[in-house]
Enzyme design. Structure first.
Site, PDB file in Angstrom:
ATOM      1  CG  LEU A  17      -1.954  -0.959   1.304  1.00 38.02           C
ATOM      2  CD1 LEU A  17      -2.946  -1.139   2.436  1.00 38.02           C
ATOM      3  CD2 LEU A  17      -2.393  -1.104   0.120  1.00 38.02           C
ATOM      4  CG  ASP A  59      11.508  -0.271  14.860  1.00 42.58           C
ATOM      5  OD1 ASP A  59      10.250   0.793  14.761  1.00 42.58           O
ATOM      6  OD2 ASP A  59      11.804  -1.374  15.121  1.00 42.58           O
ATOM      7  CE1 TYR A 161      -2.850  -6.443  10.893  1.00 41.02           C
ATOM      8  CE2 TYR A 161      -4.595  -7.012  10.679  1.00 41.02           C
ATOM      9  CZ  TYR A 161      -3.805  -6.500  10.027  1.00 41.02           C
ATOM     10  OH  TYR A 161      -3.662  -5.536   8.938  1.00 41.02           O
ATOM     11  CG  PHE A 194      -6.240  -4.041   0.060  1.00 46.04           C
ATOM     12  CD1 PHE A 194      -6.299  -3.131  -1.406  1.00 46.04           C
ATOM     13  CD2 PHE A 194      -7.341  -4.206   0.049  1.00 46.04           C
ATOM     14  CE1 PHE A 194      -6.711  -2.210  -2.025  1.00 46.04           C
ATOM     15  CE2 PHE A 194      -7.967  -3.106  -0.440  1.00 46.04           C
ATOM     16  CZ  PHE A 194      -8.362  -1.984  -1.349  1.00 46.04           C
TER      17      PHE A 194
END
Length: 255
Positions: A17, A59, A161, A194
């Site tokens: 993305l 990071d 998640y 996606f």
């Protein structure tokens, strides 16, 4: 807001993305800093996109590294746009198959990158934006964050998640309210399934099955569709404090 009126930062910009968004920005001539891990292909991607695209290894959970990245963007042109795509997965059940408690360390690791990293990038970028003069007296910048449909319909094994992505949804409105006085907007995109490098690792039959689960269009999302929405958000000044599902009417089942 005119996206060409300043520079942009895209996290996770070396692939998926983020890369699709960076391509769109580069095509418009926007000075863009790609932020990704040192081991990523970020340097090669930036060289390929050319123009005023730069790569800064960082990071997203490291405040100093992210501050350095947004500073590079601000040197190219006043930072006006953030598209934050960086994140990671990680399967974990609350209680594992053997009846043991899920690993707190594994849970924290995913939440730290996906949620804490989002706050870190958002706050660093917004602070830079807030220091600039507003465009047309109306806004200084726009921050586009990335959640997931898992924020609403997390599946079995997605505890960390889904938690982190739900946290991003919860952050969106309060961040928009916090930053309203500074004329900085915050909007989140919650993609469905996606076609990204993460899904590319799956067998073709699994990917086909995931695509067919989307009611319409009956396929996986294309990364450029995410990028198009991100730039449309930047363009529309009344989009603020909202999470937009980009999922073809998909509602995830438990498994």
């Amino acid at each position: 807001m005119d996206v060409t009126a300043g520079s942009a930062v895209v996290t996770g910009g070396a692939s998926g993305l983020g890369l699709a968004t960076a391509r769109r920005l580069a095509g418009l001539g926007v000075p863009t800093v790609l932020v990704d891990l040192p081991a990523s292909a970020g340097a090669e991607v930036a060289a390929d996109l050319g123009g005023r695209t730069r790569f800064v290894a960082a990071d997203v959970t490291d405040p100093d590294a992210v501050a350095a990245a947004v500073a590079v963007a601000d040197e190219l042109a006043p930072l006006r746009t953030l598209v934050h795509c960086a994140g990671r997965g990680g399967a974990l059940r609350v209680v594992d198959r053997d009846g043991r408690p899920g690993s707190l360390e594994a849970y924290e690791a995913v939440v730290r990158v996906n949620l804490v990293g989002t706050f870190n990038v958002l706050s660093q970028a917004a602070a830079r934006m807030a220091a600039h003069d507003p465009l047309d007296g109306e806004e200084r910048g726009v921050c586009v964050l990335t959640a997931s449909v898992a924020a609403y319909e997390g599946q079995v094994g997605q505890a960390p998640y889904a938690s982190a992505k739900a946290g991003i949804v919860g952050l969106t409105l309060v961040a928009a309210r916090d930053l309203a006085q500074r004329l900085v907007r915050v909007v989140t995109i919650a993609p469905g399934t996606f076609d990204t490098p993460i899904l590319a690792r799956l067998p073709p039959e699994v990917r086909d099955s995931l695509g067919r689960a989307t009611p319409h269009p009956r396929r996986l999302g294309v990364a450029d569709e995410f990028a198009r929405l991100a730039l449309a958000i930047v363009d529309n000044p009344m989009l603020n404090g909202e999470t937009i599902r980009l999922d073809g009417a998909l509602r995830m089942p438990p498994r």
